[in-house]
Design a protein around this motif. Structure first.
Motif, PDB file in Angstrom:
ATOM      1  N   ARG A  12       0.833  -1.194   0.000  1.00  0.00           N
ATOM      2  CA  ARG A  12       0.000   0.000   0.000  1.00  0.00           C
ATOM      3  C   ARG A  12       0.871   1.249   0.000  1.00  0.00           C
ATOM      4  O   ARG A  12       0.587   2.207  -0.720  1.00  0.00           O
ATOM      5  N   GLU A  13       1.927   1.249   0.753  1.00  0.00           N
ATOM      6  CA  GLU A  13       2.834   2.400   0.814  1.00  0.00           C
ATOM      7  C   GLU A  13       3.509   2.637  -0.531  1.00  0.00           C
ATOM      8  O   GLU A  13       3.674   3.777  -0.967  1.00  0.00           O
ATOM      9  N   ARG A  16       1.059   4.323  -2.885  1.00  0.00           N
ATOM     10  CA  ARG A  16       0.902   5.737  -2.538  1.00  0.00           C
ATOM     11  C   ARG A  16       2.069   6.558  -3.067  1.00  0.00           C
ATOM     12  O   ARG A  16       1.890   7.668  -3.572  1.00  0.00           O
ATOM     13  N   GLN A  17       3.273   6.018  -2.966  1.00  0.00           N
ATOM     14  CA  GLN A  17       4.447   6.733  -3.485  1.00  0.00           C
ATOM     15  C   GLN A  17       4.379   6.850  -5.009  1.00  0.00           C
ATOM     16  O   GLN A  17       4.716   7.897  -5.569  1.00  0.00           O
TER      17      GLN A  17
END
Length: 129
Positions: A12-13, A16-17
């Motif tokens: 998920r991170e 997002r990036q």
């Protein structure tokens, strides 16, 4: 109230990036490029319309030519041939010699010789000697 913290998901991170990176690099397409695409699309539409008009015109011409052609439809025999008649392959002509008389000419309805016999269709036909 405070929201409970979600567990850290590495996937998920990373998404997002990637989204943040894509938003920072995104730019509007130049107006000239959009106008050029519109001109190309217009040219294609005009070419397709011109091609369709040519095909329609040619098809109409062929249809009119077919309807106005003067070729008569073939007419079958008035009666069916009798089974006793020999087939065309069995008939032979006698050999022509120089001492024979010329073939007789056809006579018209009035009794006068006619060079071109007329058939019920109204067309005169000629035969080769």
């Amino acid at each position: 109230m405070l929201e409970p913290q979600e567990p850290q998901d590495p996937l998920r991170e990373m998404f997002r990036q990637a989204a943040a990176s894509g938003q920072s690099r995104a730019r509007a397409v130049p107006v000239a490029r959009i106008a050029e695409r519109a001109r190309r699309a217009h040219r294609r539409r005009v070419a397709v319309a011109a091609g369709a008009a040519c095909l329609l015109f040619a098809g109409g011409g062929v249809t009119v030519a077919a309807l106005l052609s003067d070729t008569p439809t073939p007419v079958g025999p008035a009666t069916s041939p009798s089974p006793d008649a020999p087939s065309p392959a069995e008939t032979t002509r006698p050999p022509l010699s120089s001492t024979t008389s010329p073939p007789p000419t056809g006579e018209g309805i009035s009794g006068t010789p006619s060079a071109t016999p007329t058939y019920p269709s109204g067309r005169a036909t000629t035969t080769a000697p």
